[in-house]
Design a protein around this motif. Sequence first.
Motif, PDB file in Angstrom:
ATOM      1  N   ARG A  35      29.015   5.259 -47.324  1.00 10.76           N
ATOM      2  CA  ARG A  35      28.669   4.615 -48.603  1.00 10.76           C
ATOM      3  C   ARG A  35      27.163   4.357 -48.689  1.00 10.76           C
ATOM      4  O   ARG A  35      26.563   4.493 -49.742  1.00 10.76           O
ATOM      5  N   ARG A  36      26.563   4.013 -47.562  1.00  8.11           N
ATOM      6  CA  ARG A  36      25.124   3.718 -47.554  1.00  8.11           C
ATOM      7  C   ARG A  36      24.312   4.941 -47.961  1.00  8.11           C
ATOM      8  O   ARG A  36      23.466   4.863 -48.848  1.00  8.11           O
ATOM      9  N   TYR A  37      24.547   6.091 -47.345  1.00  2.15           N
ATOM     10  CA  TYR A  37      23.725   7.247 -47.705  1.00  2.15           C
ATOM     11  C   TYR A  37      24.047   7.741 -49.108  1.00  2.15           C
ATOM     12  O   TYR A  37      23.179   8.253 -49.804  1.00  2.15           O
ATOM     13  N   LYS A  38      25.289   7.535 -49.547  1.00  3.70           N
ATOM     14  CA  LYS A  38      25.632   7.940 -50.912  1.00  3.70           C
ATOM     15  C   LYS A  38      24.959   7.021 -51.943  1.00  3.70           C
ATOM     16  O   LYS A  38      24.509   7.490 -52.990  1.00  3.70           O
TER      17      LYS A  38
ATOM     18  N   GLU B 157      18.280   9.707 -42.022  1.00  5.65           N
ATOM     19  CA  GLU B 157      18.675   8.736 -40.993  1.00  5.65           C
ATOM     20  C   GLU B 157      20.030   8.124 -41.329  1.00  5.65           C
ATOM     21  O   GLU B 157      20.882   7.968 -40.454  1.00  5.65           O
ATOM     22  N   ALA B 158      20.234   7.780 -42.587  1.00  7.73           N
ATOM     23  CA  ALA B 158      21.511   7.195 -43.008  1.00  7.73           C
ATOM     24  C   ALA B 158      22.639   8.222 -42.886  1.00  7.73           C
ATOM     25  O   ALA B 158      23.746   7.892 -42.446  1.00  7.73           O
ATOM     26  N   TYR B 159      22.368   9.472 -43.242  1.00  6.16           N
ATOM     27  CA  TYR B 159      23.377  10.527 -43.133  1.00  6.16           C
ATOM     28  C   TYR B 159      23.782  10.738 -41.669  1.00  6.16           C
ATOM     29  O   TYR B 159      24.961  10.807 -41.351  1.00  6.16           O
ATOM     30  N   VAL B 160      22.789  10.819 -40.787  1.00 12.46           N
ATOM     31  CA  VAL B 160      23.075  11.045 -39.366  1.00 12.46           C
ATOM     32  C   VAL B 160      23.763   9.825 -38.747  1.00 12.46           C
ATOM     33  O   VAL B 160      24.605   9.967 -37.864  1.00 12.46           O
TER      34      VAL B 160
END
Length: 159
Positions: free
Chosen positions: A26-29, A94-97
């Motif tokens: 949810r964060r990276y989205k 960074e958020a995606y990884v």
Amino acid sequence: MMTRPKKAAASTARDFELFDELMPVRRYKLLLQAFLKRRGPGARQTIAEALGHTRSFVTQITSPAYDLAIPSGQVRAIVKLAELTAEEERIFLEAYVEAHPERAAEVYAPTHRSLSIALPDLGDPAAQARLETLIRRLAESAIESFVDEARFQQAGRAA
């Protein structure tokens, strides 16, 4: 006739665990949504067309309401299409990884761009094969030259 009030659904440890596992996604989205919002109303359609997907698919991979992950092979393309700044790209990647640590190698792998050109049909298979071989060799030679030059420049900066 008397009816009993319905009990509120009790939250279980599993419910919390599922919610917790989805937070990095949810964060990276949410980050990507904010970046796309800046681009304007046609951003999702542009990305859909560039990636060969439907707008609905792009909505699912960019909306925190869906747990469908962005395919790792398309992360870099989306970053480019979304026109993220270097800082935004860093934060997003960074958020995606963090959400998908097993995909880090693919996301941070050196990127390659592809180029396609239209060739006329020469009507002669042997001539067509020679033309394609010539163009491929010319392209490979040019690429090798530019890569060597880039490595030389990077080595000079590192010294």
